[in-house]
Design a protein around this motif. Sequence first.
Motif, PDB file in Angstrom:
ATOM      1  N   TYR A 762       0.833  -1.206   0.000  1.00  0.00           N
ATOM      2  CA  TYR A 762       0.000   0.000   0.000  1.00  0.00           C
ATOM      3  C   TYR A 762       0.865   1.251   0.000  1.00  0.00           C
ATOM      4  O   TYR A 762       0.573   2.228  -0.704  1.00  0.00           O
ATOM      5  N   SER A 763       1.935   1.198   0.775  1.00  0.00           N
ATOM      6  CA  SER A 763       2.792   2.385   0.862  1.00  0.00           C
ATOM      7  C   SER A 763       3.431   2.709  -0.482  1.00  0.00           C
ATOM      8  O   SER A 763       3.741   3.861  -0.760  1.00  0.00           O
ATOM      9  N   LEU A 764       3.618   1.687  -1.322  1.00  0.00           N
ATOM     10  CA  LEU A 764       4.242   1.910  -2.620  1.00  0.00           C
ATOM     11  C   LEU A 764       3.237   2.173  -3.726  1.00  0.00           C
ATOM     12  O   LEU A 764       3.580   2.770  -4.751  1.00  0.00           O
ATOM     13  N   CYS A 765       1.977   1.767  -3.516  1.00  0.00           N
ATOM     14  CA  CYS A 765       1.007   1.819  -4.621  1.00  0.00           C
ATOM     15  C   CYS A 765      -0.310   2.477  -4.223  1.00  0.00           C
ATOM     16  O   CYS A 765      -1.348   2.149  -4.798  1.00  0.00           O
ATOM     17  N   ASP A 766      -0.310   3.373  -3.248  1.00  0.00           N
ATOM     18  CA  ASP A 766      -1.587   3.967  -2.845  1.00  0.00           C
ATOM     19  C   ASP A 766      -2.198   4.800  -3.955  1.00  0.00           C
ATOM     20  O   ASP A 766      -3.387   5.139  -3.914  1.00  0.00           O
ATOM     21  N   GLN A 767      -1.401   5.141  -4.963  1.00  0.00           N
ATOM     22  CA  GLN A 767      -1.934   5.914  -6.094  1.00  0.00           C
ATOM     23  C   GLN A 767      -2.533   5.020  -7.170  1.00  0.00           C
ATOM     24  O   GLN A 767      -2.999   5.505  -8.207  1.00  0.00           O
ATOM     25  N   TYR A 768      -2.544   3.703  -6.931  1.00  0.00           N
ATOM     26  CA  TYR A 768      -3.142   2.742  -7.868  1.00  0.00           C
ATOM     27  C   TYR A 768      -4.356   2.106  -7.198  1.00  0.00           C
ATOM     28  O   TYR A 768      -4.236   1.106  -6.498  1.00  0.00           O
ATOM     29  N   PRO A 769      -5.527   2.705  -7.369  1.00  0.00           N
ATOM     30  CA  PRO A 769      -6.730   2.222  -6.666  1.00  0.00           C
ATOM     31  C   PRO A 769      -7.017   0.738  -6.889  1.00  0.00           C
ATOM     32  O   PRO A 769      -7.447   0.041  -5.969  1.00  0.00           O
ATOM     33  N   ARG A 770      -6.769   0.243  -8.074  1.00  0.00           N
ATOM     34  CA  ARG A 770      -7.076  -1.169  -8.337  1.00  0.00           C
ATOM     35  C   ARG A 770      -6.123  -2.097  -7.590  1.00  0.00           C
ATOM     36  O   ARG A 770      -6.519  -3.173  -7.131  1.00  0.00           O
ATOM     37  N   LEU A 814     -15.309   2.804  -7.052  1.00  0.00           N
ATOM     38  CA  LEU A 814     -16.198   2.214  -6.055  1.00  0.00           C
ATOM     39  C   LEU A 814     -15.739   0.828  -5.591  1.00  0.00           C
ATOM     40  O   LEU A 814     -15.893   0.504  -4.407  1.00  0.00           O
ATOM     41  N   PRO A 815     -15.170  -0.034  -6.471  1.00  0.00           N
ATOM     42  CA  PRO A 815     -14.686  -1.323  -5.973  1.00  0.00           C
ATOM     43  C   PRO A 815     -13.613  -1.192  -4.905  1.00  0.00           C
ATOM     44  O   PRO A 815     -13.564  -1.991  -3.973  1.00  0.00           O
ATOM     45  N   THR A 816     -12.783  -0.156  -5.016  1.00  0.00           N
ATOM     46  CA  THR A 816     -11.741   0.053  -4.009  1.00  0.00           C
ATOM     47  C   THR A 816     -12.372   0.463  -2.678  1.00  0.00           C
ATOM     48  O   THR A 816     -11.958  -0.013  -1.605  1.00  0.00           O
ATOM     49  N   LEU A 817     -13.373   1.355  -2.739  1.00  0.00           N
ATOM     50  CA  LEU A 817     -14.080   1.756  -1.527  1.00  0.00           C
ATOM     51  C   LEU A 817     -14.773   0.558  -0.879  1.00  0.00           C
ATOM     52  O   LEU A 817     -14.761   0.412   0.360  1.00  0.00           O
ATOM     53  N   LEU A 818     -15.383  -0.265  -1.693  1.00  0.00           N
ATOM     54  CA  LEU A 818     -16.072  -1.440  -1.160  1.00  0.00           C
ATOM     55  C   LEU A 818     -15.075  -2.369  -0.476  1.00  0.00           C
ATOM     56  O   LEU A 818     -15.356  -2.902   0.608  1.00  0.00           O
ATOM     57  N   ALA A 819     -13.895  -2.551  -1.105  1.00  0.00           N
ATOM     58  CA  ALA A 819     -12.856  -3.387  -0.494  1.00  0.00           C
ATOM     59  C   ALA A 819     -12.408  -2.788   0.831  1.00  0.00           C
ATOM     60  O   ALA A 819     -12.159  -3.516   1.810  1.00  0.00           O
ATOM     61  N   GLY A 820     -12.328  -1.444   0.890  1.00  0.00           N
ATOM     62  CA  GLY A 820     -11.939  -0.783   2.129  1.00  0.00           C
ATOM     63  C   GLY A 820     -12.964  -1.009   3.226  1.00  0.00           C
ATOM     64  O   GLY A 820     -12.609  -1.263   4.391  1.00  0.00           O
ATOM     65  N   VAL A 821     -14.259  -0.890   2.895  1.00  0.00           N
ATOM     66  CA  VAL A 821     -15.324  -1.108   3.875  1.00  0.00           C
ATOM     67  C   VAL A 821     -15.291  -2.536   4.398  1.00  0.00           C
ATOM     68  O   VAL A 821     -15.424  -2.774   5.614  1.00  0.00           O
ATOM     69  N   LYS A 859     -26.515   1.478  -8.784  1.00  0.00           N
ATOM     70  CA  LYS A 859     -26.576   0.202  -8.061  1.00  0.00           C
ATOM     71  C   LYS A 859     -25.367  -0.013  -7.166  1.00  0.00           C
ATOM     72  O   LYS A 859     -25.499  -0.416  -6.006  1.00  0.00           O
ATOM     73  N   ASP A 860     -24.168   0.269  -7.669  1.00  0.00           N
ATOM     74  CA  ASP A 860     -22.948   0.056  -6.887  1.00  0.00           C
ATOM     75  C   ASP A 860     -22.890   0.987  -5.689  1.00  0.00           C
ATOM     76  O   ASP A 860     -22.410   0.603  -4.615  1.00  0.00           O
ATOM     77  N   VAL A 861     -23.367   2.213  -5.891  1.00  0.00           N
ATOM     78  CA  VAL A 861     -23.395   3.169  -4.775  1.00  0.00           C
ATOM     79  C   VAL A 861     -24.343   2.662  -3.692  1.00  0.00           C
ATOM     80  O   VAL A 861     -24.052   2.747  -2.487  1.00  0.00           O
TER      81      VAL A 861
END
Length: 906
Positions: A762-770, A814-821, A859-861
């Motif tokens: 994460y520290s190296l790739c936080d700018q890559y949401p996927r 949104l998939p990244t947010l969902l993974a975070g939740v 739907k995703d939201v």
Amino acid sequence: MAPALIQEVEDDAGPPTTLELTSVEDTLRHLLLDVAKYIDNTASSDPNSQVKLPEDLAKQPIVLRFTGGWVRDKLLGVPSHDIDVAINKMTGFQFGLRLKEYLEIPGNPEKYGLEGVATSDKQSLKAGTTDKSKTVGGLHKIEANPEKSKHLETVTTRILGLDIDLVNLRKETYTEDSRNPQMEFGTPEEDALRRDATVNAMFYNINTEEIEDFTGRGHDDMQAKMIRTPLEPYQTFKDDPLRVLRLIRFASRLDYEIDQKALVAMRNADIQDALRRKISRERIGVETEKSLRGPDPHEALRLVFDLNLYETIFSDPTVETSEHYEPETEGWQVMIDTLRDSLKNELALATILVRDAEERFMAWQLAAFVPYRNAPQPDPPAPGRKAPPPIAAQVAKEGIKATNKVTDIVIAAVRNQQEISDLVDAVHVRKRRPDKAVEGDDATARDVLGMAIRRWGPSWRSQAMYAYLIEVVENEGSVEATERKYTAFLQHLQALDLLEAYSLKPLLDGKALAKALNTPPGIWMKEALDVVMAWQLRNPGVTDPQQAIEEVKQKRGELSHALVRHFLKLTIRPLFAKTKPSTVTPQGRKNTRETLPPRMTMESEDESVMKRWKSDKDAVVLDLLRWAVLALDESLVEETWHLAVPPILTLLDDWEDKYKQMGAEMLRNLLETTPPQLLERTGLGEVFDETLMPCLSRLPSITPEEESIKLLSAVYPALITLSKIRYPTTPPSTSKLSVGDASRLRVKMLDRIIRKGVIQGYSLCDQYPRIVAVLLHELVQLLSELGIESVKHLQYLLPMLTATLSHPLGTAQLPTLLAGVKAVQAVVLNCWPRLPNYRGEVLKGLTLCWLHLCNQDGKDVLILRHELLDTVKLLRAALGEHSSFDADCLVLVAADSRLGDLLDAQ
């Protein structure tokens, strides 16, 4: 005249003077006499012959005689359809032209029940095939071939089912280096004296209807059953050495003895040298084949061996005599006597191996090559080249000009002899000691024997006879034991219903198998179909192809397991042979010996050669490897471990991420069926760990984002599965680990995966949401495995989660947010005892994410909002009656009323 009547005439009134013709023969006689009369009375426009006609003959009328073998067979009462017609003053070519001319006169054919002369090759093939045939065949070809050789002024035709050769009476003058004589017209006496044997030198004069014995010995020699040359034997054979083989053929066919003087001459080295030098190998082959197809091939071979003619006949003329392999003729008498007795007495062995005249001929033909049994095999061919034939096959091909079919059977018999002998011995041992343990495949089993017969092919009976005869020669003192052993083997095949195994129709073809395996067809298919056939042989009751297809599709059952063994050992391993990892021994264990690094060179070996599994032609091997790994179960993985591990590690070690991904996926599948004790015993847990962990650093921007996502999605599950198998919750009784040690080491490994993988990634790739979405998705499973032990990572994980959920541009992914939740939910579930101190950090991420979604729809939201609501409920439950949480919520709602729907305690 019947044989009994002939004998009576000979006993009471001397030899017979005439013959009783059949109606067909008599019709032919009248036809020929009428043609002769026509020729005598009609001027001829025939082309001149290259054979000079003496003046005294030119003035004589035509006299015709039936000659040679037909007369002999007629006296013996043996039916004969071959008649040689000798003409006193015309060549066969000239007489044939006049015969054709005569039969083309309207009305003439009908006198003899004929319809005329064939006008095409097609008609000629049908003409004269039976005595009912009304068309004369062969004569139409005369005018199509006007350029005649002076040695070949003969005509062959077919009339009323009889094969007729038209030839002039002749005398012959031979040259030193050829058996082809200079032809001249001769008298009947000269023609008779030039023939090979007195019994073949008698004529039937169709003009006088009398038998003529110009040698004066034909009748006597027939009475004495003697083969004798009309003239002095040495000169007879010197003139035409082929007569040596003809006398052998007639002696074996007629059951006659050869005159002692002739035998002496036949043994003469000069005669044998002339036979080898002057006679074409085609002619030698023709005589040899006729002898071996005759009524007494035993006598023919006996004479060949006894007269020291074996190497003269059975040798390769393309090889210098000094370099020719010397065949081992010892034991020939026992061998041919055994073969004769087996066939004559109809022993069980012979009745199974020799079913018809063709297999009888092959038995004797192969017996003739037994002396070459120990001949050195030719050097192996260069890669991709066809193997050279064995010496015995070369002798068959060049020495006697055997047909391709015979040569192929000789090749197969020589190459398969040892395997056949070994299987016979195996069945023999098993029959004697049924309780004897069998290592590996049981050589007496139905599938082993059936597949062997399929490899040997339709001629396997002849090949087995060859193997039997070799053992007879090599064990002269125990012929009966050898016969019993081979009989038991054949009866075993019969009991298993395997005698026709070579023709058994496969249940599956290549297309059906490839479809069931979900792979494209390839070079692997032929051998894989053999595996299916072996399964079919083991299960003779299975007749529905669908049953086999379903076993392969479901990756379960005996057939699937057999295919797994085959693919891993014989299809996959060879293609990975040059790239096998140095960390694993051939037994599938960790390599503890230090090895030198590979030698560095300026030019590396072509990767397409090193890594054949990467080539387009062989890439299907990866599909087969994947199928095989998925088909493993706990028992099969133990058996094939050493075969499955090396190619998987090779994939993981490859520099291309797509192969690392395949390797990780396959390793996870392999581990899912691996017993913990196997992993501990082989010591490969550490090897797998050290191979997988570096893959976690294959991140952007060094690694393309798409490739990194696929690789990480495969490596994390593999590592988690490895942690479970390497350090099981309940170690097996054989393990060196206690329950506490296993638990501690498993936690340590999972901690390392989170630190070195998720947090560092994460520290190296936080700018890559996927990429972040993949890391957080895998974090959920890691936290679930760690349980309460996850709390040590809270101080690093929560800021990471909060930053992800609160990112102002997060709604674009949104998939990244969902993974975070989902990751926050996992934190709450596994770290709840420490959450009171971190509740503010958790609320920060959840509330900011909610606010960013307020102006979004779709739907995703909607799904994400539900997950946020569930997370807050989960958090409230985890914190219990902690009054500060509700107070915090009221403060946040007061600050922004949009948070009411998220944080409302109700």
